[in-house]
Design a protein around this motif. Structure first.
Motif, PDB file in Angstrom:
ATOM      1  N   ILE A  25      57.293  -1.702  78.075  1.00 48.75           N
ATOM      2  CA  ILE A  25      58.603  -1.493  77.437  1.00 48.75           C
ATOM      3  C   ILE A  25      58.748  -2.416  76.235  1.00 48.75           C
ATOM      4  O   ILE A  25      59.151  -1.985  75.147  1.00 48.75           O
ATOM      5  CB  ILE A  25      59.752  -1.694  78.448  1.00 48.75           C
ATOM      6  CG1 ILE A  25      59.767  -0.537  79.452  1.00 48.75           C
ATOM      7  CG2 ILE A  25      61.095  -1.824  77.727  1.00 48.75           C
ATOM      8  CD1 ILE A  25      60.778  -0.690  80.571  1.00 48.75           C
ATOM      9  N   ARG A  26      58.427  -3.683  76.420  1.00 48.07           N
ATOM     10  CA  ARG A  26      58.555  -4.638  75.304  1.00 48.07           C
ATOM     11  C   ARG A  26      57.655  -4.243  74.129  1.00 48.07           C
ATOM     12  O   ARG A  26      58.088  -4.267  72.981  1.00 48.07           O
ATOM     13  CB  ARG A  26      58.212  -6.039  75.788  1.00 48.07           C
ATOM     14  CG  ARG A  26      59.273  -6.630  76.705  1.00 48.07           C
ATOM     15  CD  ARG A  26      58.856  -8.005  77.209  1.00 48.07           C
ATOM     16  NE  ARG A  26      59.883  -8.586  78.054  1.00 48.07           N
ATOM     17  CZ  ARG A  26      59.658  -9.076  79.271  1.00 48.07           C
ATOM     18  NH1 ARG A  26      58.425  -9.097  79.775  1.00 48.07           N
ATOM     19  NH2 ARG A  26      60.650  -9.570  79.980  1.00 48.07           N
ATOM     20  N   ARG A  30      58.967  -3.096  70.439  1.00 47.10           N
ATOM     21  CA  ARG A  30      58.538  -3.766  69.191  1.00 47.10           C
ATOM     22  C   ARG A  30      57.944  -2.748  68.215  1.00 47.10           C
ATOM     23  O   ARG A  30      58.218  -2.783  67.023  1.00 47.10           O
ATOM     24  CB  ARG A  30      57.515  -4.859  69.494  1.00 47.10           C
ATOM     25  CG  ARG A  30      58.138  -6.189  69.890  1.00 47.10           C
ATOM     26  CD  ARG A  30      57.107  -7.309  69.936  1.00 47.10           C
ATOM     27  NE  ARG A  30      56.193  -7.196  71.058  1.00 47.10           N
ATOM     28  CZ  ARG A  30      56.452  -7.616  72.294  1.00 47.10           C
ATOM     29  NH1 ARG A  30      57.607  -8.188  72.571  1.00 47.10           N
ATOM     30  NH2 ARG A  30      55.555  -7.478  73.242  1.00 47.10           N
ATOM     31  N   ALA A  31      57.139  -1.839  68.735  1.00 41.85           N
ATOM     32  CA  ALA A  31      56.462  -0.853  67.874  1.00 41.85           C
ATOM     33  C   ALA A  31      57.454   0.065  67.166  1.00 41.85           C
ATOM     34  O   ALA A  31      57.223   0.451  66.018  1.00 41.85           O
ATOM     35  CB  ALA A  31      55.474  -0.026  68.695  1.00 41.85           C
ATOM     36  N   ARG A  37      68.583  -6.220  73.187  1.00 39.99           N
ATOM     37  CA  ARG A  37      68.046  -7.240  74.109  1.00 39.99           C
ATOM     38  C   ARG A  37      67.654  -6.659  75.460  1.00 39.99           C
ATOM     39  O   ARG A  37      66.771  -7.202  76.133  1.00 39.99           O
ATOM     40  CB  ARG A  37      69.071  -8.355  74.291  1.00 39.99           C
ATOM     41  CG  ARG A  37      69.211  -9.217  73.041  1.00 39.99           C
ATOM     42  CD  ARG A  37      70.075 -10.463  73.262  1.00 39.99           C
ATOM     43  NE  ARG A  37      69.539 -11.279  74.335  1.00 39.99           N
ATOM     44  CZ  ARG A  37      70.261 -11.710  75.379  1.00 39.99           C
ATOM     45  NH1 ARG A  37      71.536 -11.416  75.480  1.00 39.99           N
ATOM     46  NH2 ARG A  37      69.699 -12.454  76.306  1.00 39.99           N
ATOM     47  N   ALA A  38      68.269  -5.554  75.888  1.00 43.20           N
ATOM     48  CA  ALA A  38      67.964  -4.967  77.197  1.00 43.20           C
ATOM     49  C   ALA A  38      66.541  -4.428  77.277  1.00 43.20           C
ATOM     50  O   ALA A  38      66.032  -4.163  78.363  1.00 43.20           O
ATOM     51  CB  ALA A  38      68.962  -3.864  77.527  1.00 43.20           C
ATOM     52  N   HIS A  39      65.867  -4.293  76.128  1.00 44.02           N
ATOM     53  CA  HIS A  39      64.465  -3.872  76.113  1.00 44.02           C
ATOM     54  C   HIS A  39      63.523  -5.054  76.335  1.00 44.02           C
ATOM     55  O   HIS A  39      62.340  -4.856  76.614  1.00 44.02           O
ATOM     56  CB  HIS A  39      64.089  -3.221  74.775  1.00 44.02           C
ATOM     57  CG  HIS A  39      64.935  -2.066  74.385  1.00 44.02           C
ATOM     58  ND1 HIS A  39      65.284  -1.049  75.247  1.00 44.02           N
ATOM     59  CD2 HIS A  39      65.506  -1.754  73.198  1.00 44.02           C
ATOM     60  CE1 HIS A  39      66.027  -0.171  74.611  1.00 44.02           C
ATOM     61  NE2 HIS A  39      66.182  -0.570  73.366  1.00 44.02           N
ATOM     62  N   TYR A  40      64.038  -6.269  76.202  1.00 42.77           N
ATOM     63  CA  TYR A  40      63.200  -7.472  76.227  1.00 42.77           C
ATOM     64  C   TYR A  40      63.579  -8.465  77.323  1.00 42.77           C
ATOM     65  O   TYR A  40      62.737  -9.212  77.788  1.00 42.77           O
ATOM     66  CB  TYR A  40      63.292  -8.201  74.877  1.00 42.77           C
ATOM     67  CG  TYR A  40      62.865  -7.350  73.714  1.00 42.77           C
ATOM     68  CD1 TYR A  40      61.529  -7.262  73.351  1.00 42.77           C
ATOM     69  CD2 TYR A  40      63.802  -6.614  72.977  1.00 42.77           C
ATOM     70  CE1 TYR A  40      61.121  -6.479  72.284  1.00 42.77           C
ATOM     71  CE2 TYR A  40      63.404  -5.834  71.908  1.00 42.77           C
ATOM     72  CZ  TYR A  40      62.074  -5.759  71.568  1.00 42.77           C
ATOM     73  OH  TYR A  40      61.676  -4.965  70.518  1.00 42.77           O
ATOM     74  N   ALA A  55      63.938   0.991  78.898  1.00 38.96           N
ATOM     75  CA  ALA A  55      63.035   1.481  77.852  1.00 38.96           C
ATOM     76  C   ALA A  55      63.847   2.127  76.721  1.00 38.96           C
ATOM     77  O   ALA A  55      64.893   2.736  76.966  1.00 38.96           O
ATOM     78  CB  ALA A  55      62.069   2.508  78.436  1.00 38.96           C
ATOM     79  N   PRO A  56      63.365   2.014  75.478  1.00 43.58           N
ATOM     80  CA  PRO A  56      63.993   2.759  74.388  1.00 43.58           C
ATOM     81  C   PRO A  56      63.943   4.259  74.696  1.00 43.58           C
ATOM     82  O   PRO A  56      63.050   4.718  75.418  1.00 43.58           O
ATOM     83  CB  PRO A  56      63.126   2.423  73.174  1.00 43.58           C
ATOM     84  CG  PRO A  56      62.454   1.131  73.514  1.00 43.58           C
ATOM     85  CD  PRO A  56      62.243   1.186  75.009  1.00 43.58           C
TER      86      PRO A  56
END
Length: 149
Positions: A25-26, A30-31, A37-40, A55-56
């Motif tokens: 997910i992180r 980034r890609a 912040r909920a993605h990291y 996840a995005p």
């Protein structure tokens, strides 16, 4: 080889389970330059009521493309991947994809339309948890160029 018009209506069963991991997910976030912040951060995701990282929205493509690979790799389909142009991608989310999810996707070929010497193929991947909970539906259209194109 010509695209097989009998593909329309064909389904490909769910393949291997995709385990959604925090680092996946992180890395994906980034890609695609998703900055929430909920993605990291697990605490940021928990503050939104999620059990783990979220996840995005376009992360579902990872699972959908695994399902698409069954069609592309099917010799009876007649698809030469070197002649494929991705035309459209759509997502319907039934719930967020969360780290820890175990996902599978069943692929359906919804339409095969001849276009010149090639064909437009529209597929739908129904992504669920291994327990059958609907997670996302992706719809993809690819143009397979004819040999003279």
């Amino acid at each position: 080889m010509t695209i097989n018009p009998d593909l329309q209506g064909r389904s490909y069963p769910a393949g291997e389970t995709y385990s959604v991991g925090r680092e996946a997910i992180r890395d994906f976030a980034r890609a695609v330059k998703a900055t929430h912040r909920a993605h990291y951060d697990v605490d940021a995701a928990a503050a939104l009521g999620h059990a783990d990282l979220v996840a995005p929205p376009t992360f579902a493509i990872i699972v959908a493309q695994r399902a698409d690979a069954q069609l592309i790799g099917d010799p009876s389909a007649g698809i030469d991947f070197t002649r494929v142009v991705h035309a459209d991608q759509r997502f319907i989310h039934h719930r967020p994809i969360i780290a820890g999810d175990q996902l599978v996707a069943e692929l359906h070929v919804d339409q095969v339309r001849a276009m010149g010497g090639g064909a437009m193929i529209t597929t739908r991947a129904e992504i669920t948890t291994i327990d059958g909970e609907p997670t996302a539906t992706t719809t993809s259209s690819i143009l397979v160029r004819g040999e003279d194109q």
